[in-house]
Design a protein around this motif. Structure first.
Motif, PDB file in Angstrom:
ATOM      1  N   ARG A 133     -10.453  -8.221   9.760  1.00 18.99           N
ATOM      2  CA  ARG A 133      -9.263  -7.926   8.965  1.00 18.99           C
ATOM      3  C   ARG A 133      -9.386  -6.503   8.414  1.00 18.99           C
ATOM      4  O   ARG A 133     -10.467  -6.099   7.993  1.00 18.99           O
ATOM      5  N   HIS A 134      -8.276  -5.776   8.407  1.00 23.32           N
ATOM      6  CA  HIS A 134      -8.347  -4.406   7.910  1.00 23.32           C
ATOM      7  C   HIS A 134      -7.064  -4.041   7.178  1.00 23.32           C
ATOM      8  O   HIS A 134      -6.008  -4.671   7.351  1.00 23.32           O
ATOM      9  N   SER A 135      -7.143  -2.988   6.374  1.00 12.59           N
ATOM     10  CA  SER A 135      -5.991  -2.495   5.625  1.00 12.59           C
ATOM     11  C   SER A 135      -5.169  -1.558   6.507  1.00 12.59           C
ATOM     12  O   SER A 135      -5.495  -1.328   7.687  1.00 12.59           O
ATOM     13  N   GLN A 136      -4.134  -0.994   5.930  1.00 12.20           N
ATOM     14  CA  GLN A 136      -3.264  -0.071   6.657  1.00 12.20           C
ATOM     15  C   GLN A 136      -4.065   1.106   7.214  1.00 12.20           C
ATOM     16  O   GLN A 136      -4.866   1.713   6.511  1.00 12.20           O
TER      17      GLN A 136
ATOM     18  N   SER B 176     -15.929  -6.335  -2.572  1.00 12.35           N
ATOM     19  CA  SER B 176     -14.669  -5.816  -3.121  1.00 12.35           C
ATOM     20  C   SER B 176     -14.904  -4.953  -4.361  1.00 12.35           C
ATOM     21  O   SER B 176     -14.139  -4.018  -4.625  1.00 12.35           O
TER      22      SER B 176
ATOM     23  N   TYR C 232      -6.548 -10.972  -0.613  1.00 12.62           N
ATOM     24  CA  TYR C 232      -5.246 -10.397  -0.260  1.00 12.62           C
ATOM     25  C   TYR C 232      -4.965  -9.108  -1.034  1.00 12.62           C
ATOM     26  O   TYR C 232      -4.647  -8.068  -0.454  1.00 12.62           O
TER      27      TYR C 232
ATOM     28  N   ASP D 260      -6.975  -7.176  -2.603  1.00 13.11           N
ATOM     29  CA  ASP D 260      -7.972  -6.114  -2.422  1.00 13.11           C
ATOM     30  C   ASP D 260      -7.500  -5.079  -1.407  1.00 13.11           C
ATOM     31  O   ASP D 260      -7.775  -3.880  -1.555  1.00 13.11           O
ATOM     32  N   PHE D 261      -6.785  -5.540  -0.400  1.00 14.06           N
ATOM     33  CA  PHE D 261      -6.347  -4.622   0.651  1.00 14.06           C
ATOM     34  C   PHE D 261      -5.329  -3.602   0.135  1.00 14.06           C
ATOM     35  O   PHE D 261      -5.262  -2.486   0.644  1.00 14.06           O
ATOM     36  N   PHE D 262      -4.562  -3.970  -0.901  1.00 10.46           N
ATOM     37  CA  PHE D 262      -3.629  -3.005  -1.485  1.00 10.46           C
ATOM     38  C   PHE D 262      -4.364  -1.833  -2.129  1.00 10.46           C
ATOM     39  O   PHE D 262      -3.866  -0.711  -2.172  1.00 10.46           O
TER      40      PHE D 262
ATOM     41  N   ALA E 235      -6.712  -0.156  -1.178  1.00  4.65           N
ATOM     42  CA  ALA E 235      -7.081   0.930  -0.252  1.00  4.65           C
ATOM     43  C   ALA E 235      -6.125   2.099  -0.426  1.00  4.65           C
ATOM     44  O   ALA E 235      -6.490   3.263  -0.263  1.00  4.65           O
ATOM     45  N   GLU E 236      -4.858   1.761  -0.770  1.00  7.60           N
ATOM     46  CA  GLU E 236      -3.789   2.752  -0.933  1.00  7.60           C
ATOM     47  C   GLU E 236      -3.757   3.684   0.284  1.00  7.60           C
ATOM     48  O   GLU E 236      -3.814   3.232   1.418  1.00  7.60           O
TER      49      GLU E 236
ATOM     50  N   VAL F 295      -9.630   3.197   4.828  1.00  2.27           N
ATOM     51  CA  VAL F 295      -9.387   1.973   5.592  1.00  2.27           C
ATOM     52  C   VAL F 295     -10.459   0.960   5.193  1.00  2.27           C
ATOM     53  O   VAL F 295     -11.653   1.277   5.195  1.00  2.27           O
TER      54      VAL F 295
END
Length: 364
Positions: free
Chosen positions: A269-272, A289, A310, A312-314, A316-317, A321
């Motif tokens: 799983r990865h962020s934007q 995290s 969930y 936590d991925f935000f 990253a802004e 990544v």
């Protein structure tokens, strides 16, 4: 060889003093004076792992994760933790856990992750606070050199790439011994003045017993005056998480696919994505995290860890990544590393790598 001998070898690699306060490391089950006839190394101690130890005639299990994490009020076999402990005790098998002590060691869990990715220029992501202490003592100037050298030999005075570091200044000490005293210099019942040197040296906190023992043994006075202080300075070689760099930048997607293959992650799983190459990578094995802010502040392009939620991925802004490769997957190479390490230290019997896959997470 007894269990304590094995513990001493592991303490050289990852002193338990640097484990996190919430953790439960060390000998969890068994007698430290018991003779060892075999060692099984595992990531987690489950019933099947204890069975494996029995089958291989191993009476010591070296586990990364502690099977006992919270207090046990009963041992009646109502859950997997109690059943493991009962079975280990019945079969006279000791269990030792190293967990966050190895997380915080420079050559520990996060260094292993970096090595799997061939990262260069490794350095600690979050240096541990309170890991350095300072000793100051006062000794007759005539004995200052011998005491200082003894403290250096015991491990004091090491700072980064330097050793034998100290600060010294001369002054006058006074004391008056009572009728029960036996002063090395001067006469009891009389005020004595002595030319003394104040010696200050720093040391890593796990060395404190050895440093104090050396001080008391080598100091000439009957009563030794000394102070020990915890410093705010951090040790660059002790702490959690690690930073490293790829030899050459990689495309984000290619990098993530490579990482997934390297760690055999069922799901990554990865962020934007940020639409820029990956060069500088931060890693933290297990649940990481809490280190997202440190990874961003370090300037890393990618942060590899696990157990991200969930929201936590935000966080990253547009700075980094985040890649969640799975908890077990991030720590899986640790047990092979421990087998190799112990095999070099202990040659009287085989160190066995557990064949049990203890990953509780399954993927379709």
């Amino acid at each position: 060889m007894i269990i304590q001998d094995v513990i001493n070898h592991l303490h050289e690699l990852a002193p338990l003093n640097y484990a996190e306060d919430f953790d439960n490391v060390g000998l969890l089950v068994g007698d430290k004076n018991q003779e060892v006839n075999g060692i099984l190394v595992t990531l987690d101690t489950l019933e099947s792992v204890v069975d494996e130890a029995i089958e291989n005639n191993c009476n010591l299990i070296v586990s990364f994760h502690p099977i006992i994490f919270k207090g046990l009020k009963k041992l009646i076999g109502k859950n997997y933790v109690e059943r493991v402990v009962i079975k280990a005790i019945k079969n006279n098998i000791a269990i030792f856990a190293i967990h966050t002590a190895l997380d915080n060691a420079f050559k520990g869990v996060n260094s292993i992750i970096c090595d799997q990715l061939n990262l260069k220029n490794k350095r600690i992501l979050i240096p541990q606070a309170g890991s350095i202490k300072k000793l100051q003592t006062y000794v007759p100037t005539s004995h200052a050199d011998s005491l200082r050298n003894a403290l250096f030999k015991a491990g004091a005075g090491r700072l980064g790439n330097y050793e034998s570091c100290s600060f010294n200044f001369d002054g006058e000490g006074t004391y008056l011994g009572n009728e029960n005293s036996n002063p090395t210099l001067g006469t009891k019942g009389e005020l004595h003045k002595e030319n003394e040197t104040a010696i200050s040296v720093i040391f890593k906190k796990h060395l404190e017993p050895k440093i104090v023992s050396t001080l008391l043994q080598e100091h000439p006075y009957e009563e030794v005056a000394y102070e020990i202080m915890v410093l705010n300075n951090t040790d660059a070689n002790t702490g959690i998480g690690m930073l490293g760099e790829l030899d050459e930048p990689m495309n984000e997607v290619d990098c993530l696919k490579w990482i997934k293959t390297t760690f055999n992650s069922g799901v990554l799983r990865h962020s934007q994505l940020q639409s820029k190459p990956i060069k500088k990578i931060a890693v933290l094995g297990g649940s990481g995290s809490f280190a997202i802010g440190a990874a961003k502040a370090s300037g890393a392009d990618l942060f590899i860890t696990s157990d991200l939620k969930y929201h936590d991925f935000f966080s990253a802004e547009d700075d980094i990544v985040l890649a969640d490769i799975g908890h077990y997957e991030s720590e899986q190479f640790t047990k092979s590393f421990l087998v190799d390490y112990l095999s070099k230290k202990i040659t009287s019997f085989a160190i066995i790598l557990s064949k049990t896959n203890t990953n509780p997470v399954k993927y379709l």
